[in-house]
Design a protein around this motif. Structure first.
Motif, PDB file in Angstrom:
ATOM      1  N   THR A   1       0.816  -1.211   0.000  1.00 58.12           N
ATOM      2  CA  THR A   1       0.000   0.000   0.000  1.00 58.12           C
ATOM      3  C   THR A   1       0.854   1.267   0.000  1.00 58.12           C
ATOM      4  N   GLY A   2       2.087   1.158   0.468  1.00 60.99           N
ATOM      5  CA  GLY A   2       2.955   2.330   0.546  1.00 60.99           C
ATOM      6  C   GLY A   2       3.354   2.850  -0.830  1.00 60.99           C
TER       7      GLY A   2
ATOM      8  N   TYR B   1       0.884   5.011  -2.780  1.00 61.47           N
ATOM      9  CA  TYR B   1       0.749   6.283  -2.058  1.00 61.47           C
ATOM     10  C   TYR B   1       1.935   7.202  -2.376  1.00 61.47           C
ATOM     11  N   PHE B   2       3.147   6.650  -2.310  1.00 57.32           N
ATOM     12  CA  PHE B   2       4.343   7.463  -2.586  1.00 57.32           C
ATOM     13  C   PHE B   2       4.284   8.081  -3.987  1.00 57.32           C
TER      14      PHE B   2
ATOM     15  N   VAL C   1      -6.557   1.623   3.470  1.00 60.38           N
ATOM     16  CA  VAL C   1      -5.223   1.949   4.008  1.00 60.38           C
ATOM     17  C   VAL C   1      -4.613   3.117   3.237  1.00 60.38           C
TER      18      VAL C   1
ATOM     19  N   SER D   1      -6.131   6.224   4.134  1.00 62.37           N
ATOM     20  CA  SER D   1      -5.753   6.693   5.477  1.00 62.37           C
ATOM     21  C   SER D   1      -4.419   7.431   5.483  1.00 62.37           C
ATOM     22  N   TYR D   2      -3.570   7.176   4.483  1.00 60.11           N
ATOM     23  CA  TYR D   2      -2.276   7.872   4.431  1.00 60.11           C
ATOM     24  C   TYR D   2      -2.448   9.358   4.141  1.00 60.11           C
TER      25      TYR D   2
ATOM     26  N   THR E   1       9.367   9.156   2.974  1.00 63.62           N
ATOM     27  CA  THR E   1       8.503  10.293   3.322  1.00 63.62           C
ATOM     28  C   THR E   1       9.325  11.573   3.537  1.00 63.62           C
TER      29      THR E   1
END
Lengths: 376, 376
Positions: free
Chosen positions: B98-99, B102-103, B127, B130-131, B359
């Motif tokens: 999921t990361g 998002y990135f 998920v 939610s980020y 991040t």
């Protein structure tokens, strides 16, 4: 000062133990028997050995942790690619606990590992993922409540699938951390036992903390004779381990000797006994880390430690025989992990005092390592 | 200095290749055959061409990345409306990952795109949502485990629905990013193949990374001959691509030539080969980006790159022939994306050192672009 391998290989003499123990107690007699049967004690000891033993409780017993850190931390090199600075996996995280595996896994990244995985139950995964997009979270473990009503055959089939899923990744990992937020569900622990056996077959080091120690204390064969296993017990976990393995009680006055005999009895695993000072032994050598530290005892610091030890251990292993100390890489990993956590905790405490939380300490890991061992 | 289109259109000569390769090796002979069959080599070459080739390994081979960025980044104008600075969609995010999506998606926004969508599986969506509340996340993809037990007809029906859902949006997107956190589930990859075919029919550029490269390496027709496809392989992904398409091994010494022949062989797609220096080629020109950078190799930087390339590529396309260099917009997008990530990574590293995470780098994207190309 660089640490020399094997400085304190001897156990304390019976004589010195006698001076500080109630010689008539049953506990004492059992310890005496045990340590004798491990071959560590001798009624007659040479003056040189006495000196070594004394130094165990003196300054040379204290590890030169900052130098260890400097020695094992790899140089950052732009020609390296993703993964070469470490790939760590945490086995933990269930319906009840989600913070602990996150703390362990994110600490590994903050110290400098390239990739950090978590293998947890399906319920725990979305929550752990939501803490940080940096982690790779595998929702594969199962707890009994989720498979109740299934036939034995179906349960075995699910176990096999879980194991196959972890096996796909196993060879890529430099170290496993087993235990943070694992819980004590019997079905889950059975699966994790199998995962540990496979890790062992693949020669992947395993750092064991929290409920992983509960599992291992009851099934000591899982780690017995595996030199790449590291146990990181706190006071109570250590007590249970000593009772189970050495069948005696813990006595603070002979802490290093008892620790050393415990590590030896489990076949040369490395044990990091957490306390006011952290004590480390692989059965051959015993070292202490007392620098820095904080009086704050918020939950979660053990998880930082297990993730940190995993990274440093991997780095020390990668260095191989290249370390000046030639000490066991698992011991070097424990020394560095312990010192880094203690430094980060002291920095966080300086700023946050009583309100220091584990996340505050994690935020200080980078600066702590940088202070001791600058990246460039 | 502005980059001129086609400065280095030739391949390295056989002679120069011979000097730095083991002429007797089977690998060399296969490469030699391939490059000849691609029409890039000539045993007899003019002095001018030799000079061009030499300059490929010298300073003029390095892209003037900051100027590229300044040239393609649009002026901010209060009369423009939402969407005109770019609408990006990431196809990725599954139960395991999921990361990564998002990135990629948040990076696009941080650089200056107006809207950033993610098309992922139902499990991944909450998920990813939610980020960040900034992303528009569509929970539409399906993995095999979720449709097991269904008849073929039902599975096809679900595929059609997924495709119809993406099609509703397709024409609005300036660029797709396919692959971050996509996973390798066969059913999901089948759907994504169809999405890519539709994007191609609609002339929507596609940046392909991560598991998207796994898909494309095994089904090269998906991108073959599509000049709006950009592949962004890392060391291992590049090796697999070269083995599959050119049937030879990677040799660092002839990196630009091999890259150029690979891009040409896939019919003029653009390839950004990530490494210590990033190499970029569309089969006609080869450029390098070596400025800035960081020695930290934490996972997730590739996702920032794919999102960045998508935005810059869209901006370069919008400029059309108006760029002084008149270079292929996909190449311009890669040059700018590569340079921006490298600058952000170097800024983040300056501050966070070994504890730099993805991040942290994302937080430096805005300042990095502002330094090079002020908004006003």
């Amino acid at each position: 000062m660089l640490i020399r391998y094997g400085v304190s290989t001897g156990f304390a003499s019976l004589g010195s133990v006698k001076n500080c123990m109630l010689a008539s107690s049953a506990v004492f007699r059992r310890q005496q028997f045990l340590i004798r049967s491990l071959g560590g004690y001798s009624d007659h000891i040479e003056p040189r050995r006495m000196q070594d033993i004394r130094s165990m409780s003196g300054t040379t017993f204290e590890a030169d942790a900052e130098n260890v850190m400097r020695e094992i931390t790899p140089v950052l090199d732009p020609s390296k690619h993703k993964g070469q600075a470490g790939k760590i996996a945490v086995i933990g995280g269930c319906r009840e606990y989600t913070g602990a595996p996150y703390f362990a896994a994110i600490s590994a990244l903050k110290i400098g590992a390239d990739l950090s995985h978590v293998f947890c139950t399906k319920d725990a995964a979305p929550v752990i993922k939501s803490y940080s997009p940096e982690l790779i979270v595998h929702p594969i473990l199962e707890e009994s409540y989720n498979i109740s009503g299934l036939e034995d055959e179906e349960r075995r089939c699910i176990s096999s699938k879980i194991l196959a899923e972890v096996d796909k990744w196993m060879e890529r990992f430099d170290c496993l951390v087993v235990g943070p937020g694992l819980g004590r569900d019997p079905y889950l622990l059975e699966c994790v036992s199998e995962i540990m056996k496979h890790a062992r077959q693949s020669n992947v080091p395993i750092v064991i903390d929290g409920d992983g120690l509960f599992l291992v204390t009851n099934s000591i064969d899982l780690v017995s004779g595996y030199p790449l296993a590291v146990l990181t017990p706190n006071v109570n976990e250590y007590k249970r381990l000593v009772q189970k393995v050495l069948n005696c009680e813990v006595n603070d006055r002979d802490a290093p000797e008892l620790l050393q005999s415990l590590a030896k009895q489990i076949g040369g695993v490395t044990i990091l006994q957490k306390g006011k000072s952290d004590l480390i032994s692989d059965g051959e050598i015993a070292k202490s880390v007392s620098i820095y530290g904080s009086p704050r005892r918020c939950g979660g610091q053990g998880d930082i430690l297990s993730g940190s030890v995993a990274v440093f251990l991997s780095w020390a292993r990668a260095k191989g025989k290249a370390t000046t100390s030639q000490m066991n890489p698992t011991v070097l990993g424990c020394i560095a992990g312990s010192a880094l956590l203690r430094k980060a905790a002291s920095l966080a405490f300086k700023d946050k005092k009583r309100s220091t939380l584990t996340t505050d300490i994690i935020e200080c890991l980078g600066r702590s390592l940088e202070d001791i061992c600058p990246a460039c």
